[in-house]
Design an enzyme around this catalytic site. Structure first.
Site, mmCIF file in Angstrom:
data_model
loop_
_atom_site.group_PDB
_atom_site.id
_atom_site.type_symbol
_atom_site.label_atom_id
_atom_site.label_comp_id
_atom_site.label_asym_id
_atom_site.label_seq_id
_atom_site.Cartn_x
_atom_site.Cartn_y
_atom_site.Cartn_z
ATOM 1 N N ASP A 13 0.813 -1.226 0.000
ATOM 2 C CA ASP A 13 0.000 0.000 0.000
ATOM 3 C C ASP A 13 0.845 1.274 0.000
ATOM 4 O O ASP A 13 0.449 2.292 0.555
ATOM 5 C CB ASP A 13 -0.969 0.022 1.205
ATOM 6 C CG ASP A 13 -1.866 -1.192 1.216
ATOM 7 O OD1 ASP A 13 -2.247 -1.646 0.127
ATOM 8 O OD2 ASP A 13 -2.179 -1.697 2.307
ATOM 9 N N LYS A 16 1.811 1.922 -5.208
ATOM 10 C CA LYS A 16 2.342 1.305 -6.433
ATOM 11 C C LYS A 16 1.425 1.551 -7.620
ATOM 12 O O LYS A 16 1.882 1.740 -8.749
ATOM 13 C CB LYS A 16 2.513 -0.215 -6.218
ATOM 14 C CG LYS A 16 3.504 -0.559 -5.131
ATOM 15 C CD LYS A 16 3.574 -2.051 -4.871
ATOM 16 C CE LYS A 16 2.329 -2.647 -4.251
ATOM 17 N NZ LYS A 16 2.044 -2.175 -2.872
ATOM 18 N N GLY A 40 -4.570 -4.360 -3.734
ATOM 19 C CA GLY A 40 -5.565 -3.319 -4.008
ATOM 20 C C GLY A 40 -4.772 -2.096 -4.422
ATOM 21 O O GLY A 40 -4.118 -1.478 -3.592
ATOM 22 N N HIS A 41 -4.751 -1.809 -5.708
ATOM 23 C CA HIS A 41 -3.940 -0.700 -6.233
ATOM 24 C C HIS A 41 -4.869 0.421 -6.702
ATOM 25 O O HIS A 41 -5.692 0.216 -7.590
ATOM 26 C CB HIS A 41 -3.053 -1.179 -7.388
ATOM 27 C CG HIS A 41 -2.008 -2.162 -6.948
ATOM 28 N ND1 HIS A 41 -1.077 -2.699 -7.798
ATOM 29 C CD2 HIS A 41 -1.737 -2.698 -5.724
ATOM 30 C CE1 HIS A 41 -0.287 -3.524 -7.122
ATOM 31 N NE2 HIS A 41 -0.687 -3.538 -5.860
ATOM 32 N N GLN A 223 1.822 -6.258 -3.085
ATOM 33 C CA GLN A 223 2.314 -6.338 -1.708
ATOM 34 C C GLN A 223 3.616 -5.528 -1.543
ATOM 35 O O GLN A 223 3.740 -4.493 -2.156
ATOM 36 C CB GLN A 223 2.514 -7.813 -1.283
ATOM 37 C CG GLN A 223 1.226 -8.587 -1.168
ATOM 38 C CD GLN A 223 0.600 -8.955 -2.517
ATOM 39 O OE1 GLN A 223 1.240 -9.563 -3.344
ATOM 40 N NE2 GLN A 223 -0.642 -8.607 -2.726
HETATM 41 P P1 GDP Z 1 -0.768 0.278 -3.581
HETATM 42 O O1 GDP Z 1 -1.398 -0.965 -3.083
HETATM 43 O O2 GDP Z 1 0.710 0.321 -3.333
HETATM 44 O O3 GDP Z 1 -1.105 0.591 -5.017
HETATM 45 O O4 GDP Z 1 -1.386 1.478 -2.697
HETATM 46 P P2 GDP Z 1 -2.943 1.662 -2.300
HETATM 47 O O5 GDP Z 1 -3.694 2.100 -3.502
HETATM 48 O O6 GDP Z 1 -3.427 0.475 -1.569
HETATM 49 O O7 GDP Z 1 -2.826 2.819 -1.228
HETATM 50 C C1 GDP Z 1 -2.228 4.037 -1.537
HETATM 51 C C2 GDP Z 1 -3.249 5.164 -1.312
HETATM 52 O O8 GDP Z 1 -2.573 6.405 -1.300
HETATM 53 C C3 GDP Z 1 -4.279 5.273 -2.424
HETATM 54 O O9 GDP Z 1 -5.474 5.742 -1.868
HETATM 55 C C4 GDP Z 1 -3.689 6.319 -3.366
HETATM 56 O O10 GDP Z 1 -4.667 7.012 -4.127
HETATM 57 C C5 GDP Z 1 -3.032 7.228 -2.372
HETATM 58 N N1 GDP Z 1 -1.825 7.945 -2.842
HETATM 59 C C6 GDP Z 1 -0.828 7.482 -3.648
HETATM 60 N N2 GDP Z 1 0.169 8.394 -3.718
HETATM 61 C C7 GDP Z 1 -0.218 9.436 -2.949
HETATM 62 C C8 GDP Z 1 0.390 10.699 -2.588
HETATM 63 O O11 GDP Z 1 1.513 11.015 -2.984
HETATM 64 N N3 GDP Z 1 -0.320 11.511 -1.737
HETATM 65 C C9 GDP Z 1 -1.556 11.174 -1.257
HETATM 66 N N4 GDP Z 1 -2.175 12.018 -0.436
HETATM 67 N N5 GDP Z 1 -2.152 10.006 -1.573
HETATM 68 C C10 GDP Z 1 -1.485 9.156 -2.392
HETATM 69 P P1 IMO Z 2 -0.993 -4.241 -2.168
HETATM 70 O O1 IMO Z 2 -0.524 -4.809 -3.476
HETATM 71 C C1 IMO Z 2 -1.012 -4.673 2.173
HETATM 72 C C2 IMO Z 2 -1.174 -8.761 3.747
HETATM 73 C C3 IMO Z 2 -2.439 -9.213 4.464
HETATM 74 C C4 IMO Z 2 -1.831 -10.189 5.470
HETATM 75 C C5 IMO Z 2 -0.715 -10.843 4.674
HETATM 76 C C6 IMO Z 2 -1.083 -12.190 4.053
HETATM 77 O O2 IMO Z 2 -2.251 -3.483 -2.240
HETATM 78 O O3 IMO Z 2 0.120 -3.502 -1.505
HETATM 79 P P2 IMO Z 2 -2.591 -12.882 1.967
HETATM 80 O O4 IMO Z 2 -4.047 -12.677 1.698
HETATM 81 O O5 IMO Z 2 -1.688 -12.282 0.943
HETATM 82 O O6 IMO Z 2 -2.236 -14.310 2.258
HETATM 83 O O7 IMO Z 2 -2.325 -12.090 3.355
HETATM 84 O O8 IMO Z 2 -0.380 -9.924 3.641
HETATM 85 N N1 IMO Z 2 -1.404 -8.225 2.379
HETATM 86 C C7 IMO Z 2 -1.290 -6.941 2.055
HETATM 87 N N2 IMO Z 2 -1.068 -5.851 2.823
HETATM 88 N N3 IMO Z 2 -1.131 -4.532 0.833
HETATM 89 C C8 IMO Z 2 -1.333 -5.623 0.046
HETATM 90 O O9 IMO Z 2 -1.349 -5.554 -1.280
HETATM 91 C C9 IMO Z 2 -1.468 -6.881 0.659
HETATM 92 N N4 IMO Z 2 -1.689 -8.139 0.185
HETATM 93 C C10 IMO Z 2 -1.626 -8.951 1.255
HETATM 94 O O10 IMO Z 2 -3.078 -8.138 5.097
HETATM 95 O O11 IMO Z 2 -1.235 -9.473 6.524
HETATM 96 MG MG MG Z 3 -2.925 -1.597 -1.802
#
Ligand code: GDP
Ligand code: IMO
Ligand code: MG
Length: 427
Positions: A13, A16, A40-41, A223
């Site tokens: 998170d 990415k 979840g991207h 991840q």
């Molecule tokens: P990922 O799993 O690595 O793709 O990240 P997630 O989407 O799960 O979580 C990142 C969150 O931060 C999302 O809600 C993005 O829209 C948000 N985000 C990404 N870059 C930035 C940033 O530079 N500033 C802010 N405020 N939000 C960001």
């Molecule tokens: P993105 O790509 C954050 C965590 C779960 C749990 C552990 C194992 O959005 O960064 P799993 O279902 O993979 O066997 O769970 O890994 N986890 C993540 N945490 N971002 C993710 O994906 C994750 N995918 C799995 O919360 O701790």
């Molecule tokens: Mg994510």
């Protein structure tokens, strides 16, 4: 032959999705190489927000071919619903390619994931419940079902039989659940076959030919480094290799082809699920990071655990991935703090430790050693260049760069594509 890997440098998170989308306009292929719909991207394009789970974020860039590599685990029902969701919003998904060697998350893998977690009780991992671990277990145990198996009914039936043979014993005798019928699973899986067939390809050949033709290929990790099955905080990890080497095995591309490895690094730290997290905050600062940063899981809706930046982890990510650059995200979230603590080392049993301890027990009771950096109060969301940032924000970035061991080549100051300061170009 530029191949770039973009991966999470912390516990996932990090942003990415946004970073991948930003580069999507300049690359020919975006490839997921591990994980599945546990990811979840988030991608924000103008006033549109997309949450991608299984599909590579490059699917939103019209010139880009999205690829699901052999290292990914694919839940066909999720795949189809994600595709139709995007189609309804006018996104063309016809270029998608899926490796015939990718493993399928079957309904029984999802069941086993949930049941196992329930039985682990207090010791649970806090998985996303998407069947990720059990599907990778089946793969390693050589009883997995691959995408290509959907096109041979007899082989599929034999494989499902083999997989369910032991699982049904466990489900009925140990977990007190009903047995799963082979015929029902086979029927469900065959139902997906025709709908997916147009996407199935020899992705290893496609990607290597593309690299030979000097096309740009971006590998998008799911991840993060500390969730890696080998290099993460085992057993509180996912069941694949998000680290850079995973891109080679998960896509069938040799390490000699990779020219750049970009670590996505949040300006503070978050984690979802169980496991050690030295800089975790349980006070109002943690609450404020969660609120301002919108730190709620995209896949499960769970609140993310929040804490200060941990330079020990960042250095570790640089080392195990051979990072060439960092993309620092969410710097804007830190606006308003007078002082920002940054963890520069750990204290373990009274001793200062500079690098991540290899012993799990040591890591579990590592205490962060903080250095306070001066904060800033100016709005930075409109900053377009490094010099637009307030002096203290510049110093914060420079300090993180020095502690983390690789240059920070881009800075996120908001969720949108344009809310990015590009320092060194990636391509
Ligand atoms: P990922 O799993 O690595 O793709 O990240 P997630 O989407 O799960 O979580 C990142 C969150 O931060 C999302 O809600 C993005 O829209 C948000 N985000 C990404 N870059 C930035 C940033 O530079 N500033 C802010 N405020 N939000 C960001
Ligand atoms: P993105 O790509 C954050 C965590 C779960 C749990 C552990 C194992 O959005 O960064 P799993 O279902 O993979 O066997 O769970 O890994 N986890 C993540 N945490 N971002 C993710 O994906 C994750 N995918 C799995 O919360 O701790
Ligand atoms: Mg994510």
């Amino acid at each position: 032959m530029p191949a770039l890997v973009l991966l999470g440098a912390q516990w996932g998170d990090e942003g990415k999705g946004k970073a991948t989308d930003l580069l999507g306009g300049s690359v020919d292929y975006v490839v997921r190489y591990q994980g599945g719909n546990n990811a979840g991207h988030t991608v924000v394009v103008g006033d549109q927000k997309y949450a991608l789970h299984l599909l590579p974020s490059g699917i939103l860039s019209p010139g880009c071919t999205p690829v699901i590599g052999n290292g990914v685990v694919v839940d066909p029902s999720v795949l189809l619903s994600e595709l139709s969701g995007l189609n309804e919003r006018g996104v063309d998904t016809s270029k998608l390619l899926i490796s015939g060697n990718a493993h399928i998350i079957t309904p029984y893998n999802v069941t086993v994931d949930k049941v196992t977690e329930r039985f682990l009780g207090k010791r649970k991992i806090g998985t996303t419940g998407r069947g990720i671990g059990p599907t990778y277990s089946d793969k390693i145990n050589r009883v997995g079902i691959r995408v290509q198996d959907l096109y041979d009914e007899s082989i599929l039936t034999q494989k499902v039989e083999a997989a369910l043979d032991i699982k049904n014993q466990v489900l009925t005798k140990l977990y007190n659940r009903r047995a799963i019928a082979v015929g029902q699973v086979v029927e469900e899986l065959l139902g997906y076959a025709a709908q997916i067939e147009q996407y199935v390809a020899d992705t290893v050949l496609v990607l290597n030919q593309a690299l030979d033709e000097d096309k740009v290929v971006l590998f998008e990790g799911g991840q993060g480094t500390l969730l890696d099955i080998d290099h993460g905080t085992y057993p509180f990890v996912t069941s694949s290799n998000p680290t850079a080497g995973g891109a080679c095995t998960g896509a069938g591309v040799g390490p000699t082809k990779i020219s750049r490895v970009i670590g996505i690094l949040k300006a503070y730290t978050t984690r979802v699920g169980a496991g050690p997290f030295p800089t975790e905050l349980f006070d109002e600062d943690g609450e404020a990071l969660r609120r301002i940063g919108g730190e709620r899981g995209v896949t499960t809706g769970r609140d993310r655990r929040c804490g200060w930046f941990d330079a020990v982890i960042a250095r570790y990510a640089t080392r195990v991935n051979g990072l060439t650059d960092f993309f620092l995200t969410k710097l804007d979230v830190l606006t308003g703090w007078e002082q920002i603590p940054v963890c520069v080392a750990y204290e373990i049993d009274g001793k200062r430790v500079e690098e991540l301890p290899y012993s799990q027990s040591d890591f579990h009771h590592a205490k962060p050693v903080y250095e306070n950096l001066p904060g800033w109060s100016e709005d930075i969301t409109k900053a377009k260049s490094f010099s637009d940032l307030p002096k203290n924000a510049q110093s914060y970035v420079k300090a993180l760069e020095e502690m983390s061991g690789a240059p920070i080549s881009a800075i996120g100051v908001g969720p949108g594509r344009d809310e990015t300061i590009e320092i060194n170009s990636f391509i």
